[in-house]
Design a protein around this motif. Structure first.
Motif, PDB file in Angstrom:
ATOM      1  N   ILE A   1       0.859  -1.178   0.000  1.00 54.02           N
ATOM      2  CA  ILE A   1       0.000   0.000   0.000  1.00 54.02           C
ATOM      3  C   ILE A   1       0.893   1.225   0.000  1.00 54.02           C
ATOM      4  O   ILE A   1       1.772   1.364   0.847  1.00 54.02           O
ATOM      5  N   GLU A   2       0.671   2.091  -0.942  1.00 50.86           N
ATOM      6  CA  GLU A   2       1.467   3.306  -1.044  1.00 50.86           C
ATOM      7  C   GLU A   2       0.671   4.461  -0.472  1.00 50.86           C
ATOM      8  O   GLU A   2      -0.506   4.628  -0.776  1.00 50.86           O
ATOM      9  N   GLU A   3       1.288   5.228   0.396  1.00 51.03           N
ATOM     10  CA  GLU A   3       0.644   6.389   0.993  1.00 51.03           C
ATOM     11  C   GLU A   3       1.363   7.655   0.561  1.00 51.03           C
ATOM     12  O   GLU A   3       2.572   7.652   0.393  1.00 51.03           O
ATOM     13  N   HIS A   4       0.601   8.718   0.383  1.00 55.54           N
ATOM     14  CA  HIS A   4       1.175  10.012   0.035  1.00 55.54           C
ATOM     15  C   HIS A   4       0.812  11.009   1.128  1.00 55.54           C
ATOM     16  O   HIS A   4      -0.343  11.106   1.530  1.00 55.54           O
ATOM     17  N   HIS A   5       1.811  11.728   1.615  1.00 57.03           N
ATOM     18  CA  HIS A   5       1.612  12.728   2.662  1.00 57.03           C
ATOM     19  C   HIS A   5       2.329  14.004   2.250  1.00 57.03           C
ATOM     20  O   HIS A   5       3.428  13.965   1.699  1.00 57.03           O
ATOM     21  N   GLY A   6       1.706  15.150   2.545  1.00 56.19           N
ATOM     22  CA  GLY A   6       2.332  16.425   2.239  1.00 56.19           C
ATOM     23  C   GLY A   6       3.562  16.660   3.084  1.00 56.19           C
ATOM     24  O   GLY A   6       4.583  17.139   2.616  1.00 56.19           O
ATOM     25  N   VAL A   7       3.476  16.277   4.367  1.00 55.06           N
ATOM     26  CA  VAL A   7       4.582  16.496   5.306  1.00 55.06           C
ATOM     27  C   VAL A   7       4.710  15.259   6.185  1.00 55.06           C
ATOM     28  O   VAL A   7       3.711  14.727   6.670  1.00 55.06           O
ATOM     29  N   VAL A   8       5.928  14.803   6.374  1.00 51.07           N
ATOM     30  CA  VAL A   8       6.207  13.719   7.315  1.00 51.07           C
ATOM     31  C   VAL A   8       7.038  14.317   8.445  1.00 51.07           C
ATOM     32  O   VAL A   8       8.083  14.920   8.209  1.00 51.07           O
ATOM     33  N   VAL A   9       6.543  14.183   9.669  1.00 51.01           N
ATOM     34  CA  VAL A   9       7.228  14.699  10.855  1.00 51.01           C
ATOM     35  C   VAL A   9       7.921  13.522  11.536  1.00 51.01           C
ATOM     36  O   VAL A   9       7.270  12.538  11.884  1.00 51.01           O
ATOM     37  N   LEU A  10       9.218  13.617  11.702  1.00 48.04           N
ATOM     38  CA  LEU A  10       9.979  12.552  12.352  1.00 48.04           C
ATOM     39  C   LEU A  10      10.131  12.863  13.824  1.00 48.04           C
ATOM     40  O   LEU A  10      10.793  13.821  14.204  1.00 48.04           O
ATOM     41  N   GLY A  11       9.495  12.063  14.656  1.00 44.69           N
ATOM     42  CA  GLY A  11       9.592  12.228  16.103  1.00 44.69           C
ATOM     43  C   GLY A  11       8.295  12.713  16.705  1.00 44.69           C
ATOM     44  O   GLY A  11       7.745  13.729  16.289  1.00 44.69           O
TER      45      GLY A  11
ATOM     46  N   GLY B   1       7.840  13.696  19.815  1.00 44.63           N
ATOM     47  CA  GLY B   1       8.078  14.432  21.055  1.00 44.63           C
ATOM     48  C   GLY B   1       7.327  15.755  21.033  1.00 44.63           C
ATOM     49  O   GLY B   1       6.435  15.984  20.210  1.00 44.63           O
ATOM     50  N   ILE B   2       7.682  16.637  21.926  1.00 41.51           N
ATOM     51  CA  ILE B   2       6.998  17.920  22.048  1.00 41.51           C
ATOM     52  C   ILE B   2       7.043  18.694  20.734  1.00 41.51           C
ATOM     53  O   ILE B   2       6.020  19.174  20.241  1.00 41.51           O
ATOM     54  N   CYS B   3       8.207  18.802  20.151  1.00 35.26           N
ATOM     55  CA  CYS B   3       8.339  19.588  18.913  1.00 35.26           C
ATOM     56  C   CYS B   3       7.615  18.943  17.748  1.00 35.26           C
ATOM     57  O   CYS B   3       6.952  19.620  16.961  1.00 35.26           O
ATOM     58  N   GLY B   4       7.754  17.626  17.601  1.00 30.24           N
ATOM     59  CA  GLY B   4       7.098  16.941  16.495  1.00 30.24           C
ATOM     60  C   GLY B   4       5.588  17.042  16.570  1.00 30.24           C
ATOM     61  O   GLY B   4       4.913  17.316  15.571  1.00 30.24           O
ATOM     62  N   LEU B   5       5.028  16.824  17.758  1.00 28.68           N
ATOM     63  CA  LEU B   5       3.574  16.895  17.908  1.00 28.68           C
ATOM     64  C   LEU B   5       3.059  18.321  17.762  1.00 28.68           C
ATOM     65  O   LEU B   5       1.995  18.553  17.189  1.00 28.68           O
ATOM     66  N   ALA B   6       3.809  19.303  18.278  1.00 29.22           N
ATOM     67  CA  ALA B   6       3.402  20.706  18.115  1.00 29.22           C
ATOM     68  C   ALA B   6       3.417  21.093  16.637  1.00 29.22           C
ATOM     69  O   ALA B   6       2.525  21.791  16.152  1.00 29.22           O
ATOM     70  N   THR B   7       4.419  20.606  15.909  1.00 33.07           N
ATOM     71  CA  THR B   7       4.493  20.884  14.481  1.00 33.07           C
ATOM     72  C   THR B   7       3.306  20.271  13.753  1.00 33.07           C
ATOM     73  O   THR B   7       2.654  20.924  12.927  1.00 33.07           O
ATOM     74  N   ALA B   8       2.989  19.026  14.056  1.00 36.43           N
ATOM     75  CA  ALA B   8       1.856  18.359  13.422  1.00 36.43           C
ATOM     76  C   ALA B   8       0.539  19.072  13.752  1.00 36.43           C
ATOM     77  O   ALA B   8      -0.325  19.234  12.877  1.00 36.43           O
ATOM     78  N   LEU B   9       0.386  19.512  14.992  1.00 36.86           N
ATOM     79  CA  LEU B   9      -0.823  20.237  15.389  1.00 36.86           C
ATOM     80  C   LEU B   9      -0.944  21.557  14.641  1.00 36.86           C
ATOM     81  O   LEU B   9      -2.014  21.896  14.126  1.00 36.86           O
ATOM     82  N   ALA B  10       0.153  22.293  14.552  1.00 35.05           N
ATOM     83  CA  ALA B  10       0.134  23.569  13.836  1.00 35.05           C
ATOM     84  C   ALA B  10      -0.196  23.355  12.363  1.00 35.05           C
ATOM     85  O   ALA B  10      -0.980  24.105  11.778  1.00 35.05           O
ATOM     86  N   LEU B  11       0.381  22.338  11.749  1.00 36.61           N
ATOM     87  CA  LEU B  11       0.085  22.038  10.345  1.00 36.61           C
ATOM     88  C   LEU B  11      -1.382  21.665  10.161  1.00 36.61           C
ATOM     89  O   LEU B  11      -2.038  22.120   9.217  1.00 36.61           O
ATOM     90  N   GLN B  12      -1.903  20.844  11.070  1.00 42.03           N
ATOM     91  CA  GLN B  12      -3.309  20.435  10.993  1.00 42.03           C
ATOM     92  C   GLN B  12      -4.238  21.638  11.070  1.00 42.03           C
ATOM     93  O   GLN B  12      -5.201  21.737  10.329  1.00 42.03           O
ATOM     94  N   ARG B  13      -3.932  22.560  11.947  1.00 40.26           N
ATOM     95  CA  ARG B  13      -4.774  23.752  12.093  1.00 40.26           C
ATOM     96  C   ARG B  13      -4.706  24.658  10.877  1.00 40.26           C
ATOM     97  O   ARG B  13      -5.585  25.486  10.671  1.00 40.26           O
ATOM     98  N   LYS B  14      -3.657  24.510  10.071  1.00 44.89           N
ATOM     99  CA  LYS B  14      -3.532  25.263   8.816  1.00 44.89           C
ATOM    100  C   LYS B  14      -4.114  24.470   7.644  1.00 44.89           C
ATOM    101  O   LYS B  14      -4.033  24.900   6.505  1.00 44.89           O
ATOM    102  N   GLY B  15      -4.684  23.300   7.932  1.00 41.51           N
ATOM    103  CA  GLY B  15      -5.282  22.483   6.887  1.00 41.51           C
ATOM    104  C   GLY B  15      -4.293  21.629   6.119  1.00 41.51           C
ATOM    105  O   GLY B  15      -4.602  21.137   5.037  1.00 41.51           O
ATOM    106  N   ILE B  16      -3.095  21.434   6.669  1.00 46.45           N
ATOM    107  CA  ILE B  16      -2.061  20.638   6.013  1.00 46.45           C
ATOM    108  C   ILE B  16      -1.969  19.293   6.719  1.00 46.45           C
ATOM    109  O   ILE B  16      -1.688  19.226   7.916  1.00 46.45           O
TER     110      ILE B  16
END
Length: 84
Positions: free
Chosen positions: A4-14, A16-31
């Motif tokens: 199964i091949e998946e496509h993602h705009g952004v892959v966050v490695l980790g 931890g605090i920074c990785g999850l905060a980055t993912a949350l910020a991206l999600q809130r921007k619709g990314i």
């Protein structure tokens, strides 16, 4: 064997605090993003983190600062233990 091949705009490695905060910020921007973490479970080790003024501003931008402030314990003084 199928793959199964998946496509993602952004892959966050980790996750931890920074990785999850980055993912949350991206999600809130619709990314959409994918967070990759090598640990297979959450763990609590009794550690603490220090958050400076600019850190609180970042948490406010993520809209979680007001929820975390009541749980924070302010330090009354700063003590440097040692320097190398």
């Amino acid at each position: 064997m199928s793959s199964i091949e998946e496509h993602h705009g952004v892959v966050v490695l980790g996750g931890g605090i920074c990785g999850l905060a980055t993912a949350l910020a991206l999600q809130r921007k619709g990314i959409k993003s994918l967070v990759l973490e090598k640990s297979n479970k959450l763990r609590s080790s009794g550690a603490a983190i220090g958050i400076w003024a600019n850190g609180w501003r970042a948490l406010d931008q993520l809209m979680v600062g007001s929820e975390l402030r009541p749980k924070a314990i302010p330090l009354s003084e700063y003590v440097q233990i040692s320097s190398y």
